[in-house]
Each structure stands twice: as C-alpha cells, then as structure tokens.
Design an enzyme around this catalytic site. Structure first.
Site, short mmCIF file in Angstrom:
data_model
loop_
_atom_site.label_atom_id
_atom_site.label_comp_id
_atom_site.label_asym_id
_atom_site.label_seq_id
_atom_site.Cartn_x
_atom_site.Cartn_y
_atom_site.Cartn_z
N CYS A 46 -31.23 34.25 34.77
CA CYS A 46 -30.52 35.48 34.40
C CYS A 46 -30.17 36.35 35.61
CB CYS A 46 -31.33 36.28 33.39
SG CYS A 46 -31.58 35.38 31.87
N HIS B 201 -28.07 43.37 33.30
CA HIS B 201 -28.20 42.12 32.55
C HIS B 201 -28.45 42.49 31.09
CE1 HIS B 201 -29.36 38.30 31.10
NE2 HIS B 201 -30.65 38.57 31.02
N ASN C 147 -27.49 37.59 24.91
CA ASN C 147 -27.91 37.33 26.30
C ASN C 147 -27.21 36.06 26.79
OD1 ASN C 147 -29.25 36.65 28.64
ND2 ASN C 147 -31.31 37.03 27.82
#
Ligand code: UT7
Length: 319
Positions: free
Chosen positions: A114, A246, A276
C-alpha cells in the site's frame, strides 16, 4: 533555484464493473450497514478477465501523459508500484512501456504494497533531482481482487482494483516535491501478507490480515511520518492545503487528521467509492482531486500511506 521534481500531469483508470456492498452481502455473511460503519466503503471496482494491472496502468498513464502535455516518447523512466503484477516477471512496468510504444527507457516495478506509490515517487524524484531521468511516469496499479479470499468476509469487502499515474518532471519555479520520508519495519510481516509466492508455495496465494492490529499501528505511524515530513519541509499542519492519504478505512483517515489537528475538509476521500486499492489508492485520489479542481497549482499537498511490511511514508509537495 534547486532542481525539483514536480507533478506535470495525473491520470487514473478504474475497471468497468462497480460492485456494491449489497452485492457482496449476497456472497458472504456481511451487510451494507457493517461495511459502511466500520470502513466508510460503499462501492469498489473489480477487474474483468481482460482488465489487468498493466492494462489499467496503461490507461491511467495515457491520461497522465496527455494531462502533462507530453507524448510517450518524452518519458525516460517508468516506476510502477504493485503487489499484483500481471506475471512474476517481466515487470508490469515494461508491459506498460511496450503498450505505450516507448522503445527505450528505464522501467521497473517496486513492491511496497500500500505504500508502493510513495516509494515509487521517492525513487523517481531522486533520479530526476540527480539528473539521471527527466520525465518519469510513476504508477500505482493493482488488481487485488485476484488475491482476495472471496469466502473471507474480514478481508474481501475491503479492497478494490484500479490504477493511478503521474508524470514527474523537472521544475525550477518553486513547485515540486519538498520532502519525503519512508519507513519499513519487517517485524510486522505477518499482520498483513499473502500466503503464497513463487519461492515458497509456488502459488499466488491469498491476502491475510489481522485488521484490528494493523489499524492500531496505522494511525500512530501515519501521524508520526506526517509530522516528520512537514518538519523536514519546514512547514506546519496549518500550511497544508490538501492531504491525499492511502484509502484503507475512513476511520483511519479521520483519526490521523484529528491527531495532527488537520480539518477533515482538507482530506481527499475516495475510499467510499474505490475501497482500498493498495498502491493505486493515493494516485487515484490525487487524480480525482486535481480533475475536479480542488487541488490547484501552488497548493501544498501531502501524500501518505501505510501497509504490508509494515511500510509507511509521506511526501510533501507544492503542486
Ligand atoms: O491497506 C493497508 C492497511 N490496512 C488497513 O489499514 C486496515 C486496518 N483495519 C481496519 O480497517 C479494520 O480493522 C477492519 C475494517 C478490517 C475491521 O474493523 P474492526 O472495527 O477492527 O472490526 P473487528 O475486526 O474487530 O471485527 C468486529 C466484528 C467481529 O465479530 P465479533 O468477533 O465481534 O463477533 C468480526 O467477526 O465484526 C465481524 N466482522 C464482520 N461482520 C460483518 C468482520 N468482518 C465483517 C464483515 N461483515 N465483513
């Protein structure tokens, strides 16, 4: 004035198919109410068979290069962040390079899950500052749907697919990346991982996460690295125009902003629509806020991410 690397253009790409929480609830024991309350996610996009990490990355790149007013032949560096490459090798970056018709440039993938886009930006901007690259295509692209265990409700509702890209190029007008700080701590490998790989099981594997423990680390680590990077740039939270985080969980975004005293209106949120998307989430959110006119030339923008490894990092730039 110092040669800095500035964002010259942004682009993004989402798969054709949008999946709602209600649709997921037909597949696993969950509900729209639970997902919205715990994560803020309403929808995510899931790639069809013909949509891959490299194909989504290519579409996002075409848009970013066009927004920069350049052509693919102007690109001399491609750094693609992904944990879900089309193949183990060659790199998805070289697939994008071929699709764009670029015959010769430096091209490689980075793996920091990520945080991958932050790592990729850092590599590209360092090379531009050092004079070893001029116009860099920096991409975050993922098809996490391929590594989800679709019977595990604790993970399959959280992720989506997509790609975002930026062109970084030299700027001498005060715009550009002002400071970046990256971190990794491999002691936390087993809180968020994939249970397979070429060198261990010989399989691709599925994503496994101890969500609550990741959550606890995320807020502290993100608030810490944001303070660090602002300090490096000689700025304070009040100087920030936009935070592009993020997009893992709306509660993490809220808690991190609160910890730093940043108003929620300054935080770009796309987790509600995209879920996500790992390395793609920061450039997807950035492109959304640039294209709808929120982020303007001269704005102070902070990018931040945290994920598997653990890895985490932040970058502050004048857009
Ligand atoms: O991108 C990398 C970084 N990743 C992250 O930052 C993710 C961080 N973690 C999170 O976002 C949150 O921890 C989650 C969204 C993953 C989970 O939220 P939570 O508030 O920590 O929930 P929990 O794991 O404590 O689970 C609460 C309950 C459990 O039931 P019991 O044990 O209390 O009876 C779970 O079994 O919710 C249950 N549950 C679900 N219920 C309905 C877990 N998943 C689901 C689901 N639908 N999809």
């Amino acid at each position: 004035m110092t040669r800095r690397a500035a964002i010259l253009g942004t682009g993004s790409s989402l798969p054709r198919t949008r999946v709602t929480n209600a649709e997921l609830a037909q597949r696993v024991e969950t509900s729209d109410e639970w997902i919205v309350e715990r994560t803020g996610i309403h929808t995510r996009y899931i790639a069809a068979e013909d949509e891959t990490t490299a194909s989504l990355a290519t579409d996002a790149s075409v848009r970013a290069i066009e927004a920069a007013g350049l052509t693919p032949q102007d690109i001399d560096l491609i750094v693609l962040a992904t944990a879900t490459p089309d193949q183990t090798f060659p790199s998805s970056a070289t697939k994008v390079q071929a699709a764009l018709g670029i015959v010769d440039c430096v091209s490689f993938d980075v793996a920091a899950v990520c945080s991958g886009f932050l790592y990729a930006v850092s590599v590209a901007e360092s090379m531009i500052r050092a004079g070893s690259a001029t116009n860099a295509l920096v991409i975050g692209s993922e098809t996490f749907s391929r590594i989800l265990d679709w019977d595990d409700r604790t993970t399959c509702v959280l992720f989506g697919d997509g790609a975002g890209a930026i062109v970084l190029g030299p700027a001498e007008d005060g715009r550009g990346v002002l400071a970046t700080r990256l971190h990794a701590d491999g002691r936390y490998n087993d809180l968020l991982y994939v249970d397979g790989g070429p060198s261990t099981t010989g399989t691709v594997g599925k994503l496994r996460m101890r969500g609550q423990e990741v959550f606890k680390h995320a807020v502290g680590k993100l608030a810490g690295v944001l303070s660090e990077v602002l300090g490096l740039a000689g700025l304070e939270p009040k100087d920030v125009d936009w935070v592009v985080p993020h997009q893992a969980n709306a509660r993490i975004l809220d808690a991190t902003a609160r910890k730093l005293g940043l108003p929620a209106e300054k935080v770009v949120v796309t987790v509600d629509q995209h879920a996500n998307t790992s390395a793609a989430s920061v450039p997807l959110a950035l492109d959304a806020a640039v294209r709808d006119g929120r982020i303007k030339s001269g704005d102070i923008v902070v990018l931040e991410a945290m994920g598997g490894g653990f890895t985490w990092g932040a970058s502050v730039l004048r857009y």
